[in-house]
Design a protein around this motif. Structure first.
Motif, PDB file in Angstrom:
ATOM      1  N   VAL A 165      11.306  -0.730   5.355  1.00 15.50           N
ATOM      2  CA  VAL A 165       9.956  -0.323   4.977  1.00 15.50           C
ATOM      3  C   VAL A 165       9.200  -1.553   4.507  1.00 15.50           C
ATOM      4  O   VAL A 165       9.784  -2.485   3.957  1.00 15.50           O
ATOM      5  N   THR A 166       7.903  -1.550   4.737  1.00 14.61           N
ATOM      6  CA  THR A 166       7.066  -2.634   4.229  1.00 14.61           C
ATOM      7  C   THR A 166       6.922  -2.478   2.728  1.00 14.61           C
ATOM      8  O   THR A 166       6.562  -1.401   2.245  1.00 14.61           O
ATOM      9  N   SER A 167       7.211  -3.536   1.999  1.00 14.48           N
ATOM     10  CA  SER A 167       7.169  -3.477   0.540  1.00 14.48           C
ATOM     11  C   SER A 167       5.816  -3.013   0.051  1.00 14.48           C
ATOM     12  O   SER A 167       4.775  -3.583   0.396  1.00 14.48           O
ATOM     13  N   GLY A 168       5.798  -1.924  -0.724  1.00 16.78           N
ATOM     14  CA  GLY A 168       4.572  -1.397  -1.295  1.00 16.78           C
ATOM     15  C   GLY A 168       3.813  -0.446  -0.399  1.00 16.78           C
ATOM     16  O   GLY A 168       2.828   0.157  -0.834  1.00 16.78           O
ATOM     17  N   ALA A 169       4.248  -0.272   0.853  1.00 17.53           N
ATOM     18  CA  ALA A 169       3.549   0.635   1.770  1.00 17.53           C
ATOM     19  C   ALA A 169       3.939   2.080   1.468  1.00 17.53           C
ATOM     20  O   ALA A 169       4.887   2.362   0.738  1.00 17.53           O
ATOM     21  N   ILE A 170       3.209   3.024   2.055  1.00 15.21           N
ATOM     22  CA  ILE A 170       3.404   4.426   1.731  1.00 15.21           C
ATOM     23  C   ILE A 170       4.802   4.910   2.099  1.00 15.21           C
ATOM     24  O   ILE A 170       5.392   5.748   1.423  1.00 15.21           O
ATOM     25  N   GLU A 171       5.369   4.354   3.184  1.00 22.32           N
ATOM     26  CA  GLU A 171       6.723   4.751   3.571  1.00 22.32           C
ATOM     27  C   GLU A 171       7.748   4.304   2.543  1.00 22.32           C
ATOM     28  O   GLU A 171       8.790   4.959   2.376  1.00 22.32           O
ATOM     29  N   ASP A 172       7.474   3.213   1.863  1.00 22.38           N
ATOM     30  CA  ASP A 172       8.316   2.769   0.751  1.00 22.38           C
ATOM     31  C   ASP A 172       8.332   3.842  -0.335  1.00 22.38           C
ATOM     32  O   ASP A 172       9.377   4.174  -0.907  1.00 22.38           O
ATOM     33  N   GLY A 173       7.158   4.422  -0.600  1.00 25.84           N
ATOM     34  CA  GLY A 173       7.067   5.501  -1.578  1.00 25.84           C
ATOM     35  C   GLY A 173       7.829   6.741  -1.145  1.00 25.84           C
ATOM     36  O   GLY A 173       8.512   7.378  -1.962  1.00 25.84           O
ATOM     37  N   TYR A 174       7.726   7.099   0.143  1.00 16.93           N
ATOM     38  CA  TYR A 174       8.481   8.246   0.641  1.00 16.93           C
ATOM     39  C   TYR A 174       9.972   8.052   0.380  1.00 16.93           C
ATOM     40  O   TYR A 174      10.676   8.979  -0.045  1.00 16.93           O
ATOM     41  N   ALA A 175      10.442   6.842   0.681  1.00 16.33           N
ATOM     42  CA  ALA A 175      11.867   6.559   0.533  1.00 16.33           C
ATOM     43  C   ALA A 175      12.308   6.663  -0.925  1.00 16.33           C
ATOM     44  O   ALA A 175      13.373   7.217  -1.230  1.00 16.33           O
ATOM     45  N   GLN A 176      11.497   6.147  -1.835  1.00 18.04           N
ATOM     46  CA  GLN A 176      11.847   6.213  -3.249  1.00 18.04           C
ATOM     47  C   GLN A 176      11.883   7.657  -3.734  1.00 18.04           C
ATOM     48  O   GLN A 176      12.747   8.035  -4.525  1.00 18.04           O
ATOM     49  N   GLN A 177      10.947   8.493  -3.250  1.00 19.13           N
ATOM     50  CA  GLN A 177      10.896   9.889  -3.664  1.00 19.13           C
ATOM     51  C   GLN A 177      12.081  10.698  -3.159  1.00 19.13           C
ATOM     52  O   GLN A 177      12.493  11.670  -3.801  1.00 19.13           O
ATOM     53  N   THR A 178      12.613  10.307  -2.021  1.00 15.93           N
ATOM     54  CA  THR A 178      13.666  11.109  -1.393  1.00 15.93           C
ATOM     55  C   THR A 178      15.037  10.449  -1.415  1.00 15.93           C
ATOM     56  O   THR A 178      15.995  11.010  -0.870  1.00 15.93           O
ATOM     57  N   GLY A 179      15.147   9.286  -2.040  1.00 13.09           N
ATOM     58  CA  GLY A 179      16.448   8.633  -2.172  1.00 13.09           C
ATOM     59  C   GLY A 179      16.984   8.022  -0.891  1.00 13.09           C
ATOM     60  O   GLY A 179      18.190   7.808  -0.755  1.00 13.09           O
ATOM     61  N   VAL A 180      16.105   7.712   0.054  1.00 14.95           N
ATOM     62  CA  VAL A 180      16.537   7.090   1.303  1.00 14.95           C
ATOM     63  C   VAL A 180      16.859   5.618   1.053  1.00 14.95           C
ATOM     64  O   VAL A 180      16.110   4.910   0.377  1.00 14.95           O
ATOM     65  N   LYS A 181      17.970   5.168   1.608  1.00 14.51           N
ATOM     66  CA  LYS A 181      18.390   3.774   1.459  1.00 14.51           C
ATOM     67  C   LYS A 181      17.473   2.876   2.283  1.00 14.51           C
ATOM     68  O   LYS A 181      17.224   3.150   3.466  1.00 14.51           O
ATOM     69  N   THR A 182      16.946   1.817   1.671  1.00 15.28           N
ATOM     70  CA  THR A 182      15.985   0.961   2.367  1.00 15.28           C
ATOM     71  C   THR A 182      16.278  -0.524   2.167  1.00 15.28           C
ATOM     72  O   THR A 182      17.006  -0.917   1.251  1.00 15.28           O
ATOM     73  N   ILE A 183      15.695  -1.310   3.048  1.00 16.94           N
ATOM     74  CA  ILE A 183      15.473  -2.732   2.801  1.00 16.94           C
ATOM     75  C   ILE A 183      13.965  -2.935   2.948  1.00 16.94           C
ATOM     76  O   ILE A 183      13.315  -2.253   3.751  1.00 16.94           O
ATOM     77  N   THR A 184      13.393  -3.809   2.157  1.00 15.80           N
ATOM     78  CA  THR A 184      11.952  -4.051   2.236  1.00 15.80           C
ATOM     79  C   THR A 184      11.679  -5.301   3.052  1.00 15.80           C
ATOM     80  O   THR A 184      12.436  -6.277   3.004  1.00 15.80           O
ATOM     81  N   VAL A 185      10.592  -5.242   3.824  1.00 19.71           N
ATOM     82  CA  VAL A 185      10.196  -6.364   4.665  1.00 19.71           C
ATOM     83  C   VAL A 185       8.741  -6.704   4.364  1.00 19.71           C
ATOM     84  O   VAL A 185       7.989  -5.884   3.838  1.00 19.71           O
ATOM     85  N   GLY A 186       8.351  -7.921   4.724  1.00 17.54           N
ATOM     86  CA  GLY A 186       7.010  -8.383   4.401  1.00 17.54           C
ATOM     87  C   GLY A 186       5.942  -7.928   5.361  1.00 17.54           C
ATOM     88  O   GLY A 186       4.800  -7.742   4.984  1.00 17.54           O
ATOM     89  N   ASP A 187       6.313  -7.727   6.645  1.00 22.73           N
ATOM     90  CA  ASP A 187       5.329  -7.308   7.638  1.00 22.73           C
ATOM     91  C   ASP A 187       6.046  -6.660   8.809  1.00 22.73           C
ATOM     92  O   ASP A 187       7.272  -6.514   8.819  1.00 22.73           O
ATOM     93  N   SER A 188       5.277  -6.269   9.830  1.00 22.34           N
ATOM     94  CA  SER A 188       5.857  -5.531  10.946  1.00 22.34           C
ATOM     95  C   SER A 188       6.813  -6.381  11.783  1.00 22.34           C
ATOM     96  O   SER A 188       7.798  -5.857  12.323  1.00 22.34           O
ATOM     97  N   THR A 189       6.553  -7.678  11.876  1.00 19.93           N
ATOM     98  CA  THR A 189       7.480  -8.548  12.609  1.00 19.93           C
ATOM     99  C   THR A 189       8.843  -8.578  11.933  1.00 19.93           C
ATOM    100  O   THR A 189       9.887  -8.525  12.603  1.00 19.93           O
ATOM    101  N   ASP A 190       8.847  -8.642  10.606  1.00 20.71           N
ATOM    102  CA  ASP A 190      10.108  -8.598   9.863  1.00 20.71           C
ATOM    103  C   ASP A 190      10.815  -7.259  10.075  1.00 20.71           C
ATOM    104  O   ASP A 190      12.044  -7.198  10.160  1.00 20.71           O
TER     105      ASP A 190
END
Length: 309
Positions: A165-190
């Motif tokens: 997920v892009t750090s700070g993007a809305i999908e990052d929030g979805y993941a935090q709310q639902t306990g989904v395991k993530t890695i954060t990236v800086g942009d779409s290329t990452d």
């Protein structure tokens, strides 16, 4: 569009503008080398005198990005139209990491943020949003063949999969709310690189961005169908818009004034946005305002606008 809907939208915009406190605004010089008249209190006259507006962008297709030396994208095309109507001839850009977009805006490094940023209550506490210009869905960038058969947000909940997920993007929030395991990236290329390298099983981002990313690469990846995420049983109605400093009330209101005719004319909106892959699915429904999204009652919004019907 019927005159009733047009009147409803215009009244909603006027009501949204009326709650903004008018302040005496003085033209300010730029705060640092990244600004162009970007101090708090920027006005239309400041920008007209400079001949340019400096917008922050994240480099995410198809919203705002560079092709060679040219700044382009749907939100840039929209800004060119709106600021042109305000008498500001040129739109220039400062590329900025996602989490730094609003802090940099408030520090005066640029005049606005042009990145299709979602209107969220916590962001509304930090900055002021123009009226919604883009409706959002979510999609996943996955390895070719979609081996994990991802279809919606529920398909990644409790799956044990790692989602980029892009750090700070809305999908990052979805993941935090639902306990989904993530890695954060800086942009779409990452995000693309994370999927290709196997560090992530999928990359979650807005549907339009994932489609553009999949179409722009020869890597063995594909985009899933877009969906409206459901979190805790509530459809996540989302829309993005231009972002301003809270002190730049006059500039925000002037921007909204020139934006309104575009939002009230679907054909005009599509003329600007369609070349970048946007469709009627991303066209904001009549009656949706920034104030509604800043309040954050998504169930109420869906009910009032009939978005679930």
């Amino acid at each position: 569009m019927s005159s009733t809907r047009t009147t409803k939208r215009r009244r909603a915009f006027l009501a949204a503008g009326s709650v903004l406190t008018m302040t005496a605004l003085a033209a300010c010089s730029s705060v640092d080398d990244g600004g162009s008249g970007g101090g708090a209190g920027t006005t239309v006259e400041t920008l007209k005198d400079a001949g340019t507006v400096n917008v922050a962008f994240n480099g995410e297709k198809p919203y705002s990005y560079k092709e060679g030396d040219e700044l382009t994208g749907a939100t840039i095309a929209l800004d060119t139209e709106v600021f042109g109507e305000l008498g500001v001839a040129e739109v220039e850009g400062t590329q900025t990491e996602w989490n730094s977009l609003i802090p940099g805006l408030n520090a005066g490094r640029y005049d606005t943020v042009s990145a299709g940023m979602s209107i969220l209550p916590e962001r509304c506490e930090q900055a002021a949003f123009a009226e919604p210009t883009i409706m959002y869905t979510t999609a996943f960038l996955v390895p070719e063949g979609n081996p994990e058969k991802l279809t919606d947000w529920q398909s990644v909940e409790d799956s044990g999969l790692t989602i980029a997920v892009t750090s700070g993007a809305i999908e990052d929030g979805y993941a935090q709310q639902t306990g989904v395991k993530t890695i954060t990236v800086g942009d779409s290329t990452d995000g693309l690189n994370a999927v290709v390298s196997g560090r992530a099983d999928a990359f979650a981002l807005t549907g339009i961005s994932i489609r553009a990313l999949a179409d722009s690469t020869d890597e063995p990846v594909e985009a899933t169908d877009a969906f409206v995420a459901t979190i805790d049983g509530v459809s996540q109605v989302g829309a993005g818009a231009e972002v301003f400093r809270k002190g730049d009330t006059e500039l925000l209101e002037a921007y909204n004034e020139k934006l309104t005719p575009i939002l009230e004319d679907k054909d005009k909106w599509l003329e600007i946005m369609e070349p970048f892959g946007f469709t009627e699915a991303e066209y904001p429904p009549p009656g949706l305002t920034a104030d509604m999204l800043c309040e954050g009652d998504l169930a109420k919004i869906s009910d009032e606008l009939g978005l679930d019907s």
